[in-house]
Design an enzyme around this catalytic site. Structure first.
Site, PDB file in Angstrom:
ATOM      1  N   GLY A 698       0.837  -1.195   0.000  1.00  0.00           N
ATOM      2  CA  GLY A 698       0.000   0.000   0.000  1.00  0.00           C
ATOM      3  C   GLY A 698       0.865   1.234   0.000  1.00  0.00           C
ATOM      4  N   SER A 702       1.815   9.967   2.690  1.00  0.00           N
ATOM      5  CA  SER A 702       2.854  10.027   3.710  1.00  0.00           C
ATOM      6  C   SER A 702       3.975   9.023   3.476  1.00  0.00           C
ATOM      7  CB  SER A 702       2.242   9.788   5.091  1.00  0.00           C
ATOM      8  OG  SER A 702       1.612   8.527   5.125  1.00  0.00           O
ATOM      9  N   GLY A 703       3.751   8.035   2.624  1.00  0.00           N
ATOM     10  CA  GLY A 703       4.781   7.047   2.394  1.00  0.00           C
ATOM     11  C   GLY A 703       4.208   5.740   1.916  1.00  0.00           C
ATOM     12  N   ASP A 826      -9.890  10.203  13.312  1.00  0.00           N
ATOM     13  CA  ASP A 826      -9.981   9.768  11.920  1.00  0.00           C
ATOM     14  C   ASP A 826     -10.581   8.363  11.864  1.00  0.00           C
ATOM     15  OD1 ASP A 826      -9.808  10.015   9.199  1.00  0.00           O
ATOM     16  OD2 ASP A 826      -7.692   9.480   9.060  1.00  0.00           O
TER      17      ASP A 826
END
Length: 1001
Positions: A698, A702-703, A826
């Site tokens: 994935g 962000s990375g 979140d």
């Protein structure tokens, strides 16, 4: 000249504005309408050409006066918005004004109500969006007011002391606001009150004022969810006209006052979800009007009073989740009106009264999780109204009464984990309305009756761990709604009837550990919803049907321990299997290419005829194997020698290259800092060596996320965050506060989270260029990916229900058991991960905040579109209620199968779409059609919980601890086995950081 003058006057009259013909009251109403938005055109018939407004929508006039005058304005539930229209108060003879269930907003300044006439007796502004303090001038402005309802708004602050001066007030309702301060005792001065409703306000911890006993005209006292503490004042028992007493969902302590049994007018007494202790007092049989008693979810102890069942009108008795002991009194059989009896999760023992239900119209009986014994009373369905019979986890013995085979009203039966025996009555198998029949974990014998064909509504047949014998009747093929058939660990014989291929809704078939034989039916391609097939340890012969590879959602396949022959169909490679076992059969031939790897070796053991590249599966004698291995060794040696000279020339250069590279890696690795939160069986170097593109599972802004298989065979998920600590200010590693000023304090909190429903963070590796977070690996990915893809068929309703409960328990731990509390910020389906058994973990704490006491203001909105609570979006103030709204959206996703934002919704989000569709089309247009209707009742209940969580008003949202209880109440028998009550583990079980033992928060 006179004729000209008359003509001019007539012409002037004809051309005057028509509104001049409307009386003054009509003009006031038109001015009021100008200040309101009416998107539904509900007031379109307010015609200025009329002479009076008496025929307009919502307007009632008095017919007694020579000139009709407006006495009532009822504009409730018309979708109106805007501030309170003060022109309504200029109607001189107005006695009743209702604007409830609209979107009236802004504050309610005293000036807006001052014009209201003294004749106003009824004012209802409930279910709106009003804010600010309660108007302290109301009593002086409206001296004749008898009914005041300001419920379900956003009023804040204390209740004004002036509210104690209403001279004639009979009903005061302030339910569901944001009122704080303590529950005021001065309300006891309102001696004319008949109804006092203050529930679900965040009052500061307050006792119940004993002076409320002065309200001698009171018939309703509703103080649920008011943060009440201390004991229940015995003086409340002196209220002569009290019919409804609701003190539920507080923190009340002490005993149930015996004086409550003296409430001679009581219809319902609700004290559930408190911390009350001691015995249940006797004397309630003298309350001739009493219909409902609910003392559940307390710490009450002792025996059940003999007369608790004997109020003549009592139809609902809820005493579950207490510490009650002793037998169920014989008086329970003499309850003349009892319909609901819920005593589960206590320590009750002994037999049930032999004639229980003989005189009572019992419809719901739940006595689960006790120590009850003896036989099931044969009279329990004598009145023919019994719908649910839940007796699981007790010590009942004997057989199922013949009379239950004639109880056609039954819809759910759960008798698992008892000591029942004998043959099941034939009629019991074929009850027409039963959707769930669970007999697991008993000693039943006999066979499944062909009469089961009459069970047209049966969705789950669970009879494992018994001694059933005989064959599976072909009549089961008529059960068009059957989803799960579990009959493992029995003595079933014969073959699988071909008629089972007619079960188009079948999702789980578990028949392992029986004596079944014959061939597996070839018509299995009709099982399009089958996700689990377990036929292990039987006597099946013949080949494996290739049609199994066509089943789109099959993820569990166990055919081990049979006598299957032939090859393994290549079509099985189409399956996405989490469990795969064909061992201990007589299969032969090559393995399909997908399964020719060591990871699948254990799936094929014990099949001498299988051969492939997987070590340990090839056939042959031991000597032959040695000779074969010797030949291979010689060939390989010759080949090695033939290239040795070439390799020697190149190896020196390779050695020099790798030596230099390793030296550089050692220098780089020395710059990594490892922060571990658990005992680790690996080092950061083992992680670093596996961060290549082949392992990426994935990626995001962000990375990237990698799957890393460690040397011990375990897998972990590694999130790689790029950039410096400063650049990562909003990324997860920094919001685990590994780089901000609160590094040590935040790691001490977040790094020690230990809960079975929160994804485990093993460690964090930091470097000046990037940071790594190492989590436990979740093989089934995220709920969002699974739910909103073509794999959604893997998630049947029981699995979705369990996911909701797991996630709720994880969030409840964050909100209630972490000190200080943690708000996730979140919560969404993509941040709920699923393990190999589809158990849920809350993940991704990149936006989580430790909030301490009170709401915390944020500089920017954080979260995901469709999940953000309304008040968070416009106030930037966050507390636990923000997470609860987001979790409500997740529940709606689980029930509807739809994403939070979808073009199908237009400008609406999922919450608004569900509300609108429910109102316009009904429940069946909201439920996910892939789930069928077998669990419709449970799905509807869970949908209501989701809507409750996603309420626009934060005060109306339940706490996460309450959400867990509400979900458990949907299906109490699904209560996790890890729950601790009277020696059982709690749902808030977590792993201690310093040992392998469990701890309880």
């Amino acid at each position: 000249m006179l004729a000209l003058l008359l003509w001019l006057l007539l012409h002037l009259h004809l051309h005057l504005p028509s509104s001049l013909s409307l009386n003054q009251e009509g003009l006031y109403l038109l001015q009021a309408r100008q200040g309101l938005s009416d998107p539904n055109l509900s007031l379109s018939d307010w015609n200025p050409r009329d002479s009076t407004p008496c025929n307009w929508t919502g307007i009632t006039c008095s017919p007694s006066s020579p000139t009709p005058t407006v006495t009532s304005v009822d504009l409730s539930n018309l979708g109106l918005s805007g501030p309170f229209p003060p022109f309504l108060c200029r109607l001189p003879n107005l006695s009743s004004l209702s604007l409830s269930f609209n979107y009236i907003n802004s504050t309610l300044p005293p000036s807006s109500l001052l014009p209201c006439p003294p004749s106003l007796t009824h004012l209802d502004l409930s279910q709106n969006l009003l804010v600010g303090p309660l108007p302290s001038t109301l009593p002086s402005s409206l001296p004749s007011l008898t009914h005041l309802d300001l419920s379900a708004n956003n009023f804040t602050g204390p209740i004004p002391p002036s509210f104690a001066t209403f001279p004639s007030l009979r009903a005061l309702s302030l339910v569901g606001n944001l009122l704080n301060s303590q529950l005021p005792s001065f309300l006891s001065n309102l001696t004319s009150l008949r109804q006092l409703n203050l529930s679900y306000n965040p009052f500061s911890p307050s006792p119940i004022p004993p002076s409320f006993s002065n309200l001698t005209s009171l018939d309703t006292l509703w103080l649920a969810g008011c943060n009440l503490v201390g004991p229940i004042p015995p003086s409340l028992g002196a209220l002569p006209d009290l019919t409804n007493l609701d003190l539920s969902s507080n923190a009340l302590t002490g005993p149930v006052p015996p004086s409550l049994a003296a409430l001679r007018s009581a219809v319902q007494i609700e004290l559930y979800a408190n911390s009350l202790t001691g015995p249940i007092p006797s004397g309630f049989s003298n309350v001739s009007t009493l219909r409902r008693i609910d003392f559940s979810m307390n710490n009450l102890s002792g025996a059940l009073p003999d007369d608790i069942f004997l109020p003549p009108l009592l139809d609902s008795l809820h005493l579950y989740e207490n510490n009650l002991s002793g037998p169920v009194p014989a008086s329970a059989a003499r309850a003349p009106a009892l319909a609901e009896l819920r005593l589960f999760s206590n320590s009750l023992s002994g037999p049930l009264p032999a004639d229980l239900g003989g005189l009572s119209p019992l419809s719901f009986v739940d006595l689960s999780d006790n120590a009850l014994s003896g036989e099931i009373p044969g009279t329990i369905c004598r009145c023919g109204a019994l719908e649910e019979l839940l007796l699981l986890d007790n010590y009942f013995s004997g057989s199922v009464p013949e009379s239950l085979g004639r109880c056609r009203s039954l819809t759910r039966v759960r008798l698992l984990n008892n000591r029942l025996s004998g043959e099941v009555p034939a009629g019991f198998w074929g009850l027409p309305h039963v959707s769930l029949l669970e007999l697991t974990g008993n000693k039943f014998s006999g066979s499944i009756s062909p009469a089961i064909s009459g069970a047209g509504n049966l969705s789950k047949l669970l009879i494992s761990h018994n001694q059933f014998g005989g064959s599976i009747p072909k009549e089961m093929g008529a059960l068009s709604n059957l989803y799960e058939f579990s009959a493992a660990d029995n003595k079933l014989t014969g073959t699988l009837p071909e008629e089972l291929s007619n079960l188009a809704e079948l999702g789980q078939l578990d028949l392992h550990n029986n004596a079944l034989g014959g061939e597996i039916p070839s018509g299995v391609q009709s099982w399009k919803k089958l996700s689990q097939l377990n036929l292990a340890n039987n006597g099946f012969v013949g080949g494996i049907p290739a049609e199994l590879g066509d089943l789109p959602v099959l993820n569990y396949l166990d055919l081990s321990g049979n006598s299957l022959t032939g090859g393994i169909p290549l079509k099985l490679q189409n399956l996405k299997l989490n469990q795969f076992n064909l061992s201990d059969n007589r299969l032969s031939g090559p393995l399909p290419p997908l399964y020719s790897m060591s990871a699948y070796r254990d799936s094929f053991l014990g099949n001498p005829g299988l051969c492939g590249d997987t070590p340990g599966l090839c056939s042959g004698t031991e000597d032959g194997s040695r000779e074969h291995r010797g030949s291979i060794w010689v060939l390989r040696s010759i080949f090695a020698l033939s290239v040795l000279i070439l390799v020697a020339g190149v190896s020196w250069f390779i050695w020099r290259y790798w030596s230099m590279k390793r030296a550089k890696q050692r220098m780089d690795r020395a710059k990594w800092t490892l922060t571990s939160f658990h005992k680790l069986g690996f080092s950061e170097y083992e992680i670093l060596d596996c961060l290549d593109e082949d392992n990426v599972i994935g990626s995001g802004a962000s990375g990237k996320v990698y799957k890393v298989v460690l040397s011990n065979g375990e897998a972990v998920a590694v999130k790689k965050l790029w950039g410096s600590a400063a650049a990562n200010k909003d990324l997860e590693c920094s919001d685990h506060n590994l780089y901000d000023d609160g590094f040590e304090a935040e790691v001490a909190t977040l790094g020690k989270i230990r809960h079975k429903n929160i994804v485990k963070l093993w460690c964090c590796c930091s470097h000046k260029e990037c940071n790594l977070l190492v989590y436990e690996y979740m093989p089934n990915g995220s709920l969002g990916d699974l739910l909103h893809s073509n794999k959604s068929g893997l998630l049947d309703w029981p699995t979705r229900y369990r996911i909701a409960l797991d996630a709720a328990e994880g969030l409840s731990y964050l909100h209630h058991d972490c000190v200080p509390p943690i708000v996730h910020r979140d919560v969404k389906s993509n941040n709920i991960l699923l393990d190999g058994e589809f158990r849920a973990r809350v993940a991704d704490f990149g936006l989580a905040k430790v909030i301490g006491k009170g709401p915390k203001s944020m500089s920017v909105i954080a979260g995901s579109c469709g999940y953000i609570a309304p008040e968070y979006a416009y106030t930037l103030r966050v507390n636990e209620k923000s997470d609860i709204y987001s979790f409500g959206v997740v529940i709606l996703e689980l029930v509807t199968g739809k994403p939070p934002i979808d073009p199908e919704f237009g400008e609406k989000d999922l919450v608004k779409w569900v509300c609108a569709t429910l109102e316009q089309k009904g429940m069946d247009h909201v439920l996910d059609p892939k789930l069928g209707l077998s669990f419709r009742e449970e799905m509807c209940k869970v949908l209501n919980i989701g809507l409750h969580c996603a309420s626009n008003l934060p005060i109306n949202r339940p706490s996460m601890r309450r959400v867990v209880k509400m979900l458990l109440d949907v299906s109490p028998e699904h209560k996790p086995t890890s729950e601790k009550k009277n020696g059982k583990l709690s749902p808030y079980y977590y792993e201690d950081a310093s040992s392998d033992q469990g701890s309880v928060v």
